[in-house]
Design a protein around this motif. Structure first.
Motif, PDB file in Angstrom:
ATOM      1  N   LYS A  36      53.746  60.398  43.693  1.00  0.00           N
ATOM      2  CA  LYS A  36      54.311  61.219  44.775  1.00  0.00           C
ATOM      3  C   LYS A  36      53.569  62.548  44.905  1.00  0.00           C
ATOM      4  CE  LYS A  36      58.605  60.610  43.335  1.00  0.00           C
ATOM      5  NZ  LYS A  36      60.065  60.724  43.245  1.00  0.00           N
ATOM      6  N   TYR A  40      51.156  59.913  47.602  1.00  0.00           N
ATOM      7  CA  TYR A  40      51.636  58.566  47.888  1.00  0.00           C
ATOM      8  C   TYR A  40      53.079  58.642  48.374  1.00  0.00           C
ATOM      9  CZ  TYR A  40      47.648  56.628  45.334  1.00  0.00           C
ATOM     10  OH  TYR A  40      46.392  56.287  44.921  1.00  0.00           O
ATOM     11  N   MET A  42      56.663  56.307  48.743  1.00  0.00           N
ATOM     12  CA  MET A  42      57.284  55.081  48.260  1.00  0.00           C
ATOM     13  C   MET A  42      57.600  54.182  49.446  1.00  0.00           C
ATOM     14  SD  MET A  42      60.487  54.460  45.684  1.00  0.00           S
ATOM     15  CE  MET A  42      61.817  54.694  46.830  1.00  0.00           C
ATOM     16  N   TYR A  48      53.895  51.816  46.306  1.00  0.00           N
ATOM     17  CA  TYR A  48      53.575  53.106  46.901  1.00  0.00           C
ATOM     18  C   TYR A  48      52.337  52.958  47.773  1.00  0.00           C
ATOM     19  CZ  TYR A  48      56.979  55.469  43.969  1.00  0.00           C
ATOM     20  OH  TYR A  48      58.142  55.882  43.402  1.00  0.00           O
TER      21      TYR A  48
END
Length: 112
Positions: A36, A40, A42, A48
């Motif tokens: 994250k 990326y 989710m 991801y």
């Protein structure tokens, strides 16, 4: 043939990490947080995705991903071109509870 459709794409990362011990759960959590923090989003649990404007950026992000792999488990990365991504289907089954709406889809990222 429109070559612009094949320049930009998405780096799709899927993983199956062990979570039986506290140490394994922490490693899995830290890996998800790193994804994250690295840009990326989710898509689904353990799936991801990250936009890559060029194939060269894909290589950069693959190298960074390799440096942050958890010690155990399986991680897979696939590059999907913009053309392939646009032909994907998003399907939702029936909500599990009566009257419950399916989750909202994230907005498409516009890079240009």
């Amino acid at each position: 043939m429109d070559t612009e459709l094949y320049k930009m794409g998405w780096l799709l990362v899927t993983f199956d990490l062990p979570t039986l011990t506290k140490k394994e759960r922490k490693a899995a959590h830290d890996f998800r947080e790193w994804l994250k923090d690295d840009g990326y989003s989710m898509l689904q649990w353990s799936v991801y995705v990250r936009p890559c404007v060029t194939f060269a950026r894909q290589e950069t992000h693959l190298d960074r991903l390799k440096c942050h792999l958890p010690p155990e488990g399986s991680v897979r990365a696939v590059f999907v071109t913009r053309s392939q991504w646009e032909r994907s289907f998003v399907m939702h089954g029936q909500p599990t509870k009566e009257g419950e709406e399916p989750e909202e889809l994230p907005e498409q990222i516009l890079l240009w």
